[in-house]
Design a protein around this motif. Structure first.
Motif, short mmCIF file in Angstrom:
data_model
loop_
_atom_site.label_atom_id
_atom_site.label_comp_id
_atom_site.label_asym_id
_atom_site.label_seq_id
_atom_site.Cartn_x
_atom_site.Cartn_y
_atom_site.Cartn_z
N UNK A 2 0.87 -1.24 0.01
CA UNK A 2 0.07 0.47 -0.04
C UNK A 2 0.99 1.54 -0.37
N UNK A 3 2.26 1.01 -0.04
CA UNK A 3 3.02 2.80 0.18
C UNK A 3 3.68 2.20 -0.94
N UNK A 4 3.94 2.03 -1.72
CA UNK A 4 3.65 1.88 -3.26
C UNK A 4 4.95 1.49 -3.45
N UNK A 32 14.07 6.21 4.76
CA UNK A 32 12.86 6.30 4.82
C UNK A 32 13.32 5.60 7.02
N UNK A 33 13.69 4.74 6.56
CA UNK A 33 14.15 4.39 7.82
C UNK A 33 15.05 5.30 8.69
N UNK A 78 15.06 -4.67 8.78
CA UNK A 78 13.50 -4.49 9.23
C UNK A 78 12.76 -3.52 8.67
N UNK A 79 11.56 -2.81 8.97
CA UNK A 79 10.82 -2.70 8.11
C UNK A 79 10.31 -0.96 9.40
N UNK A 80 10.57 -1.35 10.93
CA UNK A 80 10.23 -0.27 12.30
C UNK A 80 11.40 0.14 12.83
N UNK A 117 8.30 2.18 9.12
CA UNK A 117 9.54 2.66 8.52
C UNK A 117 8.64 2.99 6.74
N UNK A 118 7.47 2.83 6.28
CA UNK A 118 7.49 2.41 4.58
C UNK A 118 6.84 3.49 4.19
#
Ligand code: PLP
Length: 402
Positions: free
Chosen positions: A44-46, A307-308, A329-331, A379-380
């Motif tokens: 959903x974040x492209x 983004x991170x 990771x993504x957080x 962090x998406x």
């Protein structure tokens, strides 16, 4: 008439999709736009799925109509055995590989096949809460070992050692870690392996973020460092290949097969009970293994890396907030200083944030962290959107009282 949920569900919870999600859905249905920073779902974040994977999926569609072998199709299992053998995990062949509808399904099966009522499983705190949930659901007792924020969220080895009892059956390691973003050194992994060896524990190593590492951090497979231990390595395509909805995951069994013969018989039976994982998703695994489009996203200046960094820097600029730099990771898992912002109930806090700011994050206690002083932020979103969202969270915090 009343139908009550089974007592097996007592204490089982999964806050990432918990009650606050219902509120978010209701707000969305009422016309509000919600920024969903609660779940690590890249699409959903492209983030597009790799072209090669989509092309392969379309090409293979005609072959993927039937049930497959319960453990998964041979070609994908062989490709995975070779992939991990090339990365230092010894003794693998097709029999070592079980495919699943994501790591989520396999984690449940792997724990169910091992744990009897009252058996203990060592799980990190904070954790990805699935591991605690599936352990409780299996009748086991999750015993949380501390990860040390002051030490970059590394596992506290003394705490692990102190929590091993005669009922401990296994230890879960999440590396790179969700929610903290820590990546473990070979030395830490070897020390955990030593404890597992001494106390005859099975190791569940959740490595779904193995290819999402930043700043030159290097991911090491637990199983490659401990070939003498029965280790289950979990991985999949949801994150690195941005196809969480396909439900493509695997587990790789390594170590002495004879010691795990009975366990594997049980695991194979459980695999059979679900007939097979989604066939189409199994078919793309082979092509996906050679796809390296993730590398561009995590390199310096790549979208995920940027983004991170933005999230981490912006969080650290907020008064009373500090965040260890996520190396994988993504957080981000920032600390909200309880001396500055007096949050007593962190679930209430994330609900209030959702209602007021329409931003959905997850409370730290949802990750089996004991105190209401952390939250997890995905962090998406694009860096600019993340920065705006985090500053809004900061302003909300400044005026927040409980
Ligand atoms: N393990 C970890 C650490 C995760 O963060 C996730 C998803 O967020 C999963 C497992 C489950 O992934 P999937 O079921 O999509 O393979």
């Amino acid at each position: 008439m009343e139908f009550r949920q089974s007592t097996k569900l007592t204490g089982v919870c999964y806050e990432i999709r918990g009650p606050v999600v219902e509120q978010a859905n209701a707000l969305e249905a009422a016309g509000h736009s919600i920024l969903r920073l609660n779940i690590g779902n890249p699409a959903p974040f492209g983030f597009a799925a790799p072209d090669a994977v989509v092309a392969d999926l379309i090409a293979r569609l005609p072959q993927a109509h039937g049930y497959t072998d319960a453990r998964g199709i041979s070609s994908a299992r062989q490709a995975l055995a070779k992939h991990y053998a090339d990365r230092g995990i010894q003794g693998l062949d097709e029999r070592s590989v079980y495919l699943g509808n994501g790591v989520s399904e396999l984690a449940g099966m792997a724990i169910q096949a091992l744990v009897d009522t009252g058996d203990e499983v060592l799980i990190p705190s904070p954790d990805y809460p699935l591991w605690t949930a599936v352990t409780r659901f299996a009748g086991g007792v999750p015993v949380h070992y501390r990860c040390d924020e002051a030490a970059g969220w590394q596992p506290d080895l003394d705490d692990i050692a102190a929590k091993i009892t005669s009922r401990t059956k296994a230890i879960v390691v999440i590396n790179p870690n969700n929610p903290t973003g820590a990546v473990y050194s070979p030395d830490v992994l070897r020390q955990i392996a030593e404890l597992a060896r001494r106390h005859e524990l099975m190791v569940f190593s959740d490595e779904i973020y193995e290819r999402i590492v930043y700043d030159g951090a290097k991911h090491h497979h637990f199983a490659a460092l401990a070939p003498d231990l029965v280790c289950l390595t979990f991985g999949g395509l949801s994150k690195s290949h941005r196809i969480a909805g396909f439900r493509a995951g695997w587990l790789i069994v390594s170590g002495p097969r004879a010691a795990a013969a009975s366990y594997l018989e049980g695991l194979t039976m459980l695999a059979g009970m679900r007939l097979c994982p989604n066939a189409l998703a199994q078919h793309v695994i082979e092509a996906a293994l050679t796809d390296d489009t993730i590398d561009d996203l995590v390199r310096p200046g790549g979208r995920l890396e940027t983004q991170r960094t933005t999230a981490w820097q912006t969080l650290n600029e907020l008064p009373g907030v500090s965040c260890v730099k996520p190396l994988g990771g993504l957080y981000a898992f920032p600390r909200i200083d309880p001396e500055v912002h007096r949050i007593k109930d962190d679930e209430r806090f994330v609900l209030d944030l959702l209602l007021r700011e329409k931003i959905h994050i997850v409370q730290g206690t949802g990750f089996n962290w004991p105190d209401p002083d952390h939250v997890r932020i995905v962090t998406l979103p694009e860096a600019g959107d993340l920065e705006v969202a985090i500053r809004r969270i900061g302003r909300f915090l400044d005026s927040y009282e409980q």
